[in-house]
Enzyme design. Structure first.
Site, PDB file in Angstrom:
ATOM      1  N   GLU A 120       0.723   6.335   3.192  1.00  0.00           N
ATOM      2  CA  GLU A 120       0.579   4.946   2.763  1.00  0.00           C
ATOM      3  C   GLU A 120       1.158   4.021   3.820  1.00  0.00           C
ATOM      4  OE1 GLU A 120       2.055   2.114  -0.942  1.00  0.00           O
ATOM      5  OE2 GLU A 120       1.357   4.140  -1.355  1.00  0.00           O
ATOM      6  N   CYS A 125       6.864   3.398  -0.257  1.00  0.00           N
ATOM      7  CA  CYS A 125       6.284   4.712  -0.522  1.00  0.00           C
ATOM      8  C   CYS A 125       5.654   5.279   0.743  1.00  0.00           C
ATOM      9  CB  CYS A 125       5.233   4.623  -1.629  1.00  0.00           C
ATOM     10  SG  CYS A 125       5.939   4.381  -3.265  1.00  0.00           S
ATOM     11  N   ARG A 151      -4.825   0.818  -2.510  1.00  0.00           N
ATOM     12  CA  ARG A 151      -4.153   0.619  -1.224  1.00  0.00           C
ATOM     13  C   ARG A 151      -5.134   0.348  -0.087  1.00  0.00           C
ATOM     14  NH1 ARG A 151      -1.678  -0.121  -4.743  1.00  0.00           N
ATOM     15  NH2 ARG A 151       0.194   0.888  -5.527  1.00  0.00           N
TER      16      ARG A 151
END
Length: 300
Positions: free
Chosen positions: A295, A224, A170
């Site tokens: 996130e 998410c 990420r």
């Protein structure tokens, strides 16, 4: 000049979580050649530049926000480059960063290009996927990145080849990134392999079915909420085990399908969203000793 200005856009109308107050303006760049004018336009408007994409990974706060949104609106179809000229053993694909991921995946399937099927069902644009190194089912966009073209204020268009940037969980990084006020991902070259189009389409359909059965794809959600805290550790399972699946606060809730998806039930606000996220982080830390990292991006 093909730069358009939209005054006072509401982020609640531009983010998939349907939250957020009013930004200063939205700057829409219609042609790549007009990127050179962008820094001066942004300087006059003030505020922190924010590339919106499709708003699918953003939790925006309420009220008047010191943000100036940037939208690139010059995406043509992906281009399959010649193999021999590019000295690449597979197939190189050149794609604009503002290309929607579903459109890119359909192009790949139609042309028998494999390597991204796992991203089926992920919303947003290629640029956002690169910035977050989006991934699913063992595939990440960073796995196929061969080069990236960026626009950097004071430098203009620069191209980074493999080895000059890194893609990790990420995260996308390059040397000197911390010294840059902002940057825009303009396009990328993806290294793809050939496969049967029908098999690629079957794989994509299967991944979509799995996601539709386990994730709230039709809800107002930013995807998410938390990164997985380590190899083999699932933030969703941890939250589920601690009773957060379906847990709500006002108009915000953790999905009753997947505990790591923050959902706006239709009348939520950012204060409730942030408080619910804090509750989850504090509970996980107290019960497991793990510090969850967001996130989704909180703005401003």
């Amino acid at each position: 000049m093909a730069i358009e200005l939209l005054q006072g856009p509401l982020l609640s109308q531009k983010t998939t979580l349907r939250l957020g107050g009013r930004a200063i303006a939205e700057v829409v760049v219609k042609k790549k050649d007009d990127l050179a004018e962008l820094p001066e336009v942004l300087k006059k408007l003030g505020g922190r530049p924010l590339v919106m994409g499709r708003g699918s990974n953003i939790l925006a706060k309420s009220g008047d926000l010191p943000l100036t949104l940037i939208k690139m609106d010059f995406a043509d179809a992906p281009i399959i480059l010649g193999q021999q000229e590019q000295n690449y053993p597979g197939t190189l694909l050149e794609v604009w960063a503002c290309t929607p991921l579903p459109k890119l995946l359909k192009f790949c399937a139609d042309n028998g290009l494999t390597g991204l099927q796992g991203l089926s069902g992920i919303p947003g644009q290629l640029g956002g996927a690169i910035a977050m190194n989006a991934g699913s089912y063992g595939q990440e966009i960073g796995d196929v990145l061969e080069s990236i073209t960026l626009f950097v204020p004071g430098q203009g268009l620069i191209t980074l080849n493999k080895g000059e940037f890194t893609s990790s969980y990420r995260k996308f990084d390059f040397k000197g990134k911390e010294k840059v006020e902002y940057y825009l991902i303009i396009s990328a070259r993806l290294g793809m392999n050939k496969a049967e189009p029908e098999q690629i389409k079957r794989d994509m359909l299967e991944f979509k079915k799995i996601k539709a059965a386990t994730q709230p794809l039709q809800a107002f959600s930013a995807g998410c909420a938390f990164c997985n805290p380590g190899p083999g550790l699932s933030a969703g399972k941890i939250l589920d085990d601690l009773g957060f699946k379906g847990k709500s606060l006002g108009g915000m809730m953790f999905s009753d399908m997947h505990a790591n998806f923050l959902v706006n039930t239709g009348h939520g606000d950012s204060t409730e969203a942030l408080e619910l996220l804090d509750m989850a982080k504090e509970k996980v830390l107290a019960e497991t000793g793990l510090a969850l990292k967001l996130e989704i991006m909180v703005c401003p």
